[in-house]
Design an enzyme around this catalytic site. Structure first.
Site, PDB file in Angstrom:
ATOM      1  N   GLU A 150     127.298  39.860  35.580  1.00  0.00           N
ATOM      2  CA  GLU A 150     126.875  41.242  35.805  1.00  0.00           C
ATOM      3  C   GLU A 150     125.167  40.736  36.799  1.00  0.00           C
ATOM      4  OE1 GLU A 150     125.825  45.505  34.205  1.00  0.00           O
ATOM      5  OE2 GLU A 150     124.909  44.161  32.857  1.00  0.00           O
ATOM      6  N   CYS A 159     129.920  45.083  31.832  1.00  0.00           N
ATOM      7  CA  CYS A 159     128.709  45.237  30.979  1.00  0.00           C
ATOM      8  C   CYS A 159     129.116  46.182  29.736  1.00  0.00           C
ATOM      9  CB  CYS A 159     127.234  45.805  31.466  1.00  0.00           C
ATOM     10  SG  CYS A 159     125.540  44.681  30.111  1.00  0.00           S
ATOM     11  N   LYS A 162     130.897  50.122  38.368  1.00  0.00           N
ATOM     12  CA  LYS A 162     130.488  50.522  37.285  1.00  0.00           C
ATOM     13  C   LYS A 162     130.608  52.664  36.596  1.00  0.00           C
ATOM     14  CE  LYS A 162     127.163  48.768  33.568  1.00  0.00           C
ATOM     15  NZ  LYS A 162     125.999  47.886  33.043  1.00  0.00           N
TER      16      LYS A 162
END
Length: 279
Positions: free
Chosen positions: A46, A159, A118
């Site tokens: 990330e 994440c 994301k």
């Protein structure tokens, strides 16, 4: 499309700096090293392109995805070396003025296969340790993504998505054999939850999990946990890069183990929607 039964993947662990140019310079030798070790794909963490907590400074650097120097640099590296690159994630401009935290999957010819923004943003308050509000700077994505590749489906996530198992059940149910979870985990949450959650997502879905991570003390003052992982569909850790960066580890995935794990414990097929009754 016939699916290849093995994937030789390089996991890159970074300690990303504040600008795309600095981080592209860090990634360039990793691409060459990965190719030299016979890897077919390199996976990055990330915010591989830019870890910059200064919103004003970051705002001056973040551009539309088509113009992003890190993404375009990775496309050039992929084409030059004939290797697929998963960029981990890169902040790119969103329509509302904030950023998207975007993963880009690039094939060995330098073409973009797919992109993923994301979905779950890291808005947390861990008493006395971590306060972080990702939604101040980032806008959420609105769609899960499974990329169709020569190795079958690759499920994309980033994440904090890790904490939402329904996403991974959906990715696996729609054909993902490998789940990518690039991350920049904090040290307190990493020490408490990293390994167990990564193994859980692999076990629950009968999938390989590849989780390249940020590691170390960054120029913008943050510290990240490291421990990039490769986990097999039975939950066995195949590689743990521990602390320190930059690092590279090449792992060969036997993708036939996905079907084997899912046949033995068909949790995806056995799942039921259960109504809740208050009593």
């Amino acid at each position: 499309m016939d699916k290849r039964d093995t994937l030789r993947i390089a996991i890159g662990q970074l300690c990303s700096a504040r600008t795309q140019a600095e981080n592209l310079a860090m990634v360039t030798p990793l691409v060459s090293d990965a190719k030299g070790q016979g890897a077919e794909m390199l996976a990055l963490p990330e915010v591989a392109s830019m870890m910059n907590a200064d919103r004003k400074a970051a705002d001056a650097l973040v551009v539309a995805a088509a113009d992003d120097p890190f993404i375009n640099g990775c496309r050039e590296l992929a084409a030059r070396h004939g290797i697929w690159i998963h960029t981990g994630s890169t902040p790119v401009r969103a329509p509302d003025g904030r950023f998207f935290n975007r993963s880009t999957l690039i094939d060995g010819g330098g073409d973009i296969v797919t992109e993923y923004d994301k979905i779950h943003l890291f808005d947390v308050n861990i008493e006395g340790k971590v306060v972080f509000t990702e939604s101040k700077a980032f806008a959420p994505g609105d769609a899960a993504v499974v990329a169709e590749t020569p190795w079958g489906g690759l499920g994309l996530s980033i994440c904090y998505d890790l904490r939402f198992p329904k996403l991974y059940n959906a990715l696996a149910s729609h054909g993902a054999r490998v789940l990518f979870i690039p991350a920049a985990f904090t040290v307190p949450t990493g020490e408490a939850h990293w390994h167990v959650l990564m193994r859980a997502r692999a076990i629950e879905t009968g999938s390989f999990v590849i989780s390249p991570a940020q590691s170390g003390h960054h120029d913008d003052g943050r510290t990240t946990y490291g421990h990039s992982l490769a986990v097999d569909p039975w939950g066995t850790v195949l590689a743990d890069l521990e602390a320190g960066a930059p690092k590279l580890r090449v792992v060969e995935l036997d993708l036939t183990r996905v079907a084997s794990a899912r046949a033995q414990i068909p949790a995806l097929d056995n799942a039921r929607e259960v109504p809740l009754r208050h009593s």
